[in-house]
Design a protein around this motif. Structure first.
Motif, PDB file in Angstrom:
ATOM      1  N   SER A 222       0.838  -1.202   0.000  1.00  0.00           N
ATOM      2  CA  SER A 222       0.000   0.000   0.000  1.00  0.00           C
ATOM      3  C   SER A 222       0.871   1.249   0.000  1.00  0.00           C
ATOM      4  O   SER A 222       0.623   2.194  -0.763  1.00  0.00           O
ATOM      5  N   LEU A 223       1.879   1.271   0.858  1.00  0.00           N
ATOM      6  CA  LEU A 223       2.757   2.430   1.010  1.00  0.00           C
ATOM      7  C   LEU A 223       4.208   1.985   0.867  1.00  0.00           C
ATOM      8  O   LEU A 223       4.670   1.131   1.622  1.00  0.00           O
ATOM      9  N   LEU A 224       4.922   2.565  -0.085  1.00  0.00           N
ATOM     10  CA  LEU A 224       6.338   2.267  -0.283  1.00  0.00           C
ATOM     11  C   LEU A 224       7.147   3.510   0.054  1.00  0.00           C
ATOM     12  O   LEU A 224       6.986   4.543  -0.594  1.00  0.00           O
ATOM     13  N   PHE A 225       8.003   3.416   1.068  1.00  0.00           N
ATOM     14  CA  PHE A 225       8.809   4.549   1.523  1.00  0.00           C
ATOM     15  C   PHE A 225      10.265   4.377   1.092  1.00  0.00           C
ATOM     16  O   PHE A 225      10.837   3.293   1.210  1.00  0.00           O
ATOM     17  N   GLY A 226      10.875   5.464   0.625  1.00  0.00           N
ATOM     18  CA  GLY A 226      12.293   5.434   0.306  1.00  0.00           C
ATOM     19  C   GLY A 226      12.806   6.829   0.036  1.00  0.00           C
ATOM     20  O   GLY A 226      12.042   7.726  -0.346  1.00  0.00           O
ATOM     21  N   ASN A 227      14.120   7.031   0.237  1.00  0.00           N
ATOM     22  CA  ASN A 227      14.674   8.326  -0.142  1.00  0.00           C
ATOM     23  C   ASN A 227      15.035   8.309  -1.624  1.00  0.00           C
ATOM     24  O   ASN A 227      14.907   7.283  -2.305  1.00  0.00           O
ATOM     25  N   LYS A 228      15.462   9.439  -2.140  1.00  0.00           N
ATOM     26  CA  LYS A 228      15.696   9.573  -3.578  1.00  0.00           C
ATOM     27  C   LYS A 228      16.742   8.580  -4.076  1.00  0.00           C
ATOM     28  O   LYS A 228      16.564   7.945  -5.130  1.00  0.00           O
ATOM     29  N   ALA A 229      17.826   8.425  -3.331  1.00  0.00           N
ATOM     30  CA  ALA A 229      18.888   7.498  -3.740  1.00  0.00           C
ATOM     31  C   ALA A 229      18.372   6.069  -3.797  1.00  0.00           C
ATOM     32  O   ALA A 229      18.711   5.306  -4.713  1.00  0.00           O
TER      33      ALA A 229
ATOM     34  N   ILE B 110       2.192   7.952   8.514  1.00  0.00           N
ATOM     35  CA  ILE B 110       1.188   6.947   8.882  1.00  0.00           C
ATOM     36  C   ILE B 110       0.162   7.528   9.846  1.00  0.00           C
ATOM     37  O   ILE B 110      -1.026   7.181   9.787  1.00  0.00           O
ATOM     38  N   LYS B 111       0.581   8.450  10.714  1.00  0.00           N
ATOM     39  CA  LYS B 111      -0.371   9.102  11.623  1.00  0.00           C
ATOM     40  C   LYS B 111      -1.480   9.780  10.814  1.00  0.00           C
ATOM     41  O   LYS B 111      -2.677   9.597  11.102  1.00  0.00           O
ATOM     42  N   ALA B 112      -1.105  10.544   9.800  1.00  0.00           N
ATOM     43  CA  ALA B 112      -2.103  11.229   8.984  1.00  0.00           C
ATOM     44  C   ALA B 112      -2.896  10.235   8.132  1.00  0.00           C
ATOM     45  O   ALA B 112      -4.107  10.391   7.946  1.00  0.00           O
ATOM     46  N   HIS B 113      -2.213   9.219   7.641  1.00  0.00           N
ATOM     47  CA  HIS B 113      -2.883   8.196   6.830  1.00  0.00           C
ATOM     48  C   HIS B 113      -3.963   7.490   7.639  1.00  0.00           C
ATOM     49  O   HIS B 113      -5.073   7.239   7.132  1.00  0.00           O
ATOM     50  N   LEU B 114      -3.672   7.192   8.901  1.00  0.00           N
ATOM     51  CA  LEU B 114      -4.656   6.536   9.771  1.00  0.00           C
ATOM     52  C   LEU B 114      -5.856   7.429  10.032  1.00  0.00           C
ATOM     53  O   LEU B 114      -6.951   6.932  10.317  1.00  0.00           O
ATOM     54  N   ASN B 115      -5.645   8.724   9.936  1.00  0.00           N
ATOM     55  CA  ASN B 115      -6.733   9.676  10.151  1.00  0.00           C
ATOM     56  C   ASN B 115      -7.430  10.061   8.846  1.00  0.00           C
ATOM     57  O   ASN B 115      -8.171  11.044   8.800  1.00  0.00           O
ATOM     58  N   GLY B 116      -7.190   9.271   7.793  1.00  0.00           N
ATOM     59  CA  GLY B 116      -7.902   9.453   6.538  1.00  0.00           C
ATOM     60  C   GLY B 116      -7.521  10.667   5.727  1.00  0.00           C
ATOM     61  O   GLY B 116      -8.302  11.129   4.889  1.00  0.00           O
ATOM     62  N   LYS B 117      -6.322  11.194   5.958  1.00  0.00           N
ATOM     63  CA  LYS B 117      -5.913  12.415   5.256  1.00  0.00           C
ATOM     64  C   LYS B 117      -5.298  12.112   3.896  1.00  0.00           C
ATOM     65  O   LYS B 117      -4.742  11.051   3.663  1.00  0.00           O
ATOM     66  N   LYS B 118      -5.388  13.096   3.004  1.00  0.00           N
ATOM     67  CA  LYS B 118      -4.815  12.971   1.669  1.00  0.00           C
ATOM     68  C   LYS B 118      -3.294  13.091   1.740  1.00  0.00           C
ATOM     69  O   LYS B 118      -2.742  13.566   2.739  1.00  0.00           O
TER      70      LYS B 118
ATOM     71  N   ASP C  74      -1.077  15.139   0.646  1.00  0.00           N
ATOM     72  CA  ASP C  74      -0.443  16.420   0.947  1.00  0.00           C
ATOM     73  C   ASP C  74      -0.369  16.670   2.449  1.00  0.00           C
ATOM     74  O   ASP C  74       0.644  17.153   2.969  1.00  0.00           O
ATOM     75  N   VAL C  75      -1.433  16.323   3.180  1.00  0.00           N
ATOM     76  CA  VAL C  75      -1.421  16.480   4.631  1.00  0.00           C
ATOM     77  C   VAL C  75      -0.497  15.438   5.267  1.00  0.00           C
ATOM     78  O   VAL C  75       0.230  15.735   6.230  1.00  0.00           O
ATOM     79  N   CYS C  76      -0.496  14.234   4.722  1.00  0.00           N
ATOM     80  CA  CYS C  76       0.412  13.195   5.223  1.00  0.00           C
ATOM     81  C   CYS C  76       1.857  13.662   5.133  1.00  0.00           C
ATOM     82  O   CYS C  76       2.657  13.440   6.050  1.00  0.00           O
ATOM     83  N   LEU C  77       2.197  14.336   4.029  1.00  0.00           N
ATOM     84  CA  LEU C  77       3.561  14.835   3.845  1.00  0.00           C
ATOM     85  C   LEU C  77       3.907  15.919   4.860  1.00  0.00           C
ATOM     86  O   LEU C  77       5.036  15.983   5.353  1.00  0.00           O
ATOM     87  N   LYS C  78       2.952  16.780   5.171  1.00  0.00           N
ATOM     88  CA  LYS C  78       3.210  17.834   6.152  1.00  0.00           C
ATOM     89  C   LYS C  78       3.521  17.240   7.520  1.00  0.00           C
ATOM     90  O   LYS C  78       4.472  17.668   8.199  1.00  0.00           O
ATOM     91  N   CYS C  79       2.739  16.265   7.924  1.00  0.00           N
ATOM     92  CA  CYS C  79       2.978  15.614   9.213  1.00  0.00           C
ATOM     93  C   CYS C  79       4.317  14.879   9.215  1.00  0.00           C
ATOM     94  O   CYS C  79       5.074  14.920  10.187  1.00  0.00           O
ATOM     95  N   ALA C  80       4.609  14.222   8.091  1.00  0.00           N
ATOM     96  CA  ALA C  80       5.854  13.468   7.966  1.00  0.00           C
ATOM     97  C   ALA C  80       7.064  14.395   8.017  1.00  0.00           C
ATOM     98  O   ALA C  80       8.032  14.139   8.748  1.00  0.00           O
ATOM     99  N   ASN C  81       7.019  15.476   7.248  1.00  0.00           N
ATOM    100  CA  ASN C  81       8.141  16.418   7.226  1.00  0.00           C
ATOM    101  C   ASN C  81       8.358  17.063   8.588  1.00  0.00           C
ATOM    102  O   ASN C  81       9.499  17.329   8.989  1.00  0.00           O
ATOM    103  N   TYR C  82       7.260  17.317   9.289  1.00  0.00           N
ATOM    104  CA  TYR C  82       7.398  17.958  10.605  1.00  0.00           C
ATOM    105  C   TYR C  82       8.151  17.059  11.581  1.00  0.00           C
ATOM    106  O   TYR C  82       9.128  17.496  12.215  1.00  0.00           O
ATOM    107  N   LEU C  83       7.736  15.796  11.719  1.00  0.00           N
ATOM    108  CA  LEU C  83       8.422  14.917  12.660  1.00  0.00           C
ATOM    109  C   LEU C  83       9.862  14.664  12.229  1.00  0.00           C
ATOM    110  O   LEU C  83      10.766  14.573  13.074  1.00  0.00           O
TER     111      LEU C  83
END
Length: 334
Positions: free
Chosen positions: A206-213, A284-292, A294-303
């Motif tokens: 469902s979700l694949l995480f990785g950095n650019k490299a 994942i916090k934002a994803h669990l709360n049903g967010k799109k 763009d919001v998931c990225l904001k939460c992710a970047n903040y932490l």
């Protein structure tokens, strides 16, 4: 309902060094697997060690747990002082130890981490007991009442790693939960590329995480424009491909649509250990709360921006209230 994290249970021993102290310049920013003898020798040589429980998935699990989510973590430790430290420190992050497996004949895994003046971390990891984790160690009850499962890509290094991932994702999908995995490291991607693609083509991620490299390594592409095309082409097999790019922010490809979010400026970067792991926590916090996305990225970047201002891969428990207030302000956005 809980989110299950599966990964290596590792104790991080963090030392701050100058560039010339690295074993080899080409190792900078990477993770290398070492033996117990190597770990003991490096541990003796390292100075000003800061001991923190770690492991990529555990860092993510702890970050999500203090964000008011129910979390379980599975990992294997040894019957030694580092294992005792691991169990005790889980309590600081509201994590139960019911998923921890004890191997009385093995040593707890350790990662000797060198942090250079630019905040980059170079890891020398002895997997220890964690490499003995098997699919049978992960009890069926952990898959009940499940939101989803996240597994670190490093699990592929285990003898039973592929079976752990495939069984865990199968049981998660039976519960209609999301499945998430990180690419973990370019060496990991290079060695297990075919296994990652087996998951992709079977529509098991469902979700694949990785950095650019790591993404470039996975798709064997050196040009960013071509990389995004390849990622978009594979988005029919994955709900979201999520790529971090350091100071250049992060990108999500979801349903053939590309979302970009700028990184958060940080003046004093002390240690990049756990930046990707806490990015996962926020997403994942934002994803669990049903967010799109763009919001998931904001939460992710903040932490991610918060973890690089402190040493190690664990958020400061004294600042939990501050972290929560910012995260929930993002979640309230329409």
């Amino acid at each position: 309902m809980h989110t299950l994290f599966i990964g290596n249970a590792i104790v991080d021993l963090i030392s701050h060094i100058n560039y010339d102290k690295l074993l080899h310049p080409d190792d900078k920013g990477k993770m290398k697997i070492i033996t117990l003898t190597d770990a003991n020798n490096l541990q003796l040589q390292a100075s000003d060690q800061n001991i923190i429980i770690g492991g990529s998935a555990n860092n993510s699990a702890c970050g999500l747990s203090i964000m008011d989510e129910e979390v379980r973590f599975v990992g294997k430790i040894g019957n030694d002082k580092f294992g005792e430290i691991y169990i005790k420190k889980l309590q600081d992050y509201n994590l139960a130890d019911d998923g921890i497996v004890l191997d009385k004949y093995a040593h707890t895994g350790r990662s000797i981490i060198y942090v250079t003046p630019d905040g980059e971390r170079t890891m020398n990891t002895y997997l220890g007991a964690s490499v003995q984790l098997t699919s049978k160690d992960i009890k069926d009850n952990l898959f009940k009442n499940l939101n989803g499962t996240f597994i670190e890509g490093y699990i592929y290094y285990l003898d039973d790693g592929k079976k752990i991932i495939e069984r865990s994702f199968r049981k998660t999908k039976e519960q209609n939960g999301f499945t998430a995995i990180s690419l973990s490291d370019v060496n990991c991607v290079d060695q297990f590329r075919s296994d990652f693609f087996d998951l992709i083509y079977a529509n098991n991620i469902s979700l694949l995480f990785g950095n650019k490299a790591e993404m470039m390594c996975l798709f064997e592409e050196e040009e960013e424009a071509n990389l995004l095309k390849k990622m978009t082409n594979h988005s029919k097999n994955i709900d979201s491909l999520i790529m971090t790019s350091g100071n250049n922010g992060a990108t999500v490809i979801n349903n053939n649509k590309i979302y970009n979010e700028n990184s958060i400026d940080v003046e004093n970067i002390l240690d990049t250990t756990g930046a990707g792991d806490l990015f996962v926590s926020g997403y994942i916090k934002a994803h669990l709360n049903g967010k799109k996305p763009d919001v998931c990225l904001k939460c992710a970047n903040y932490l991610a921006s918060q973890i690089i201002t402190i040493y190690g891969g664990k958020l400061d428990i004294k600042k939990i209230k501050e972290y929560k207030e910012r995260i929930y302000s993002f979640l309230r956005e329409i």
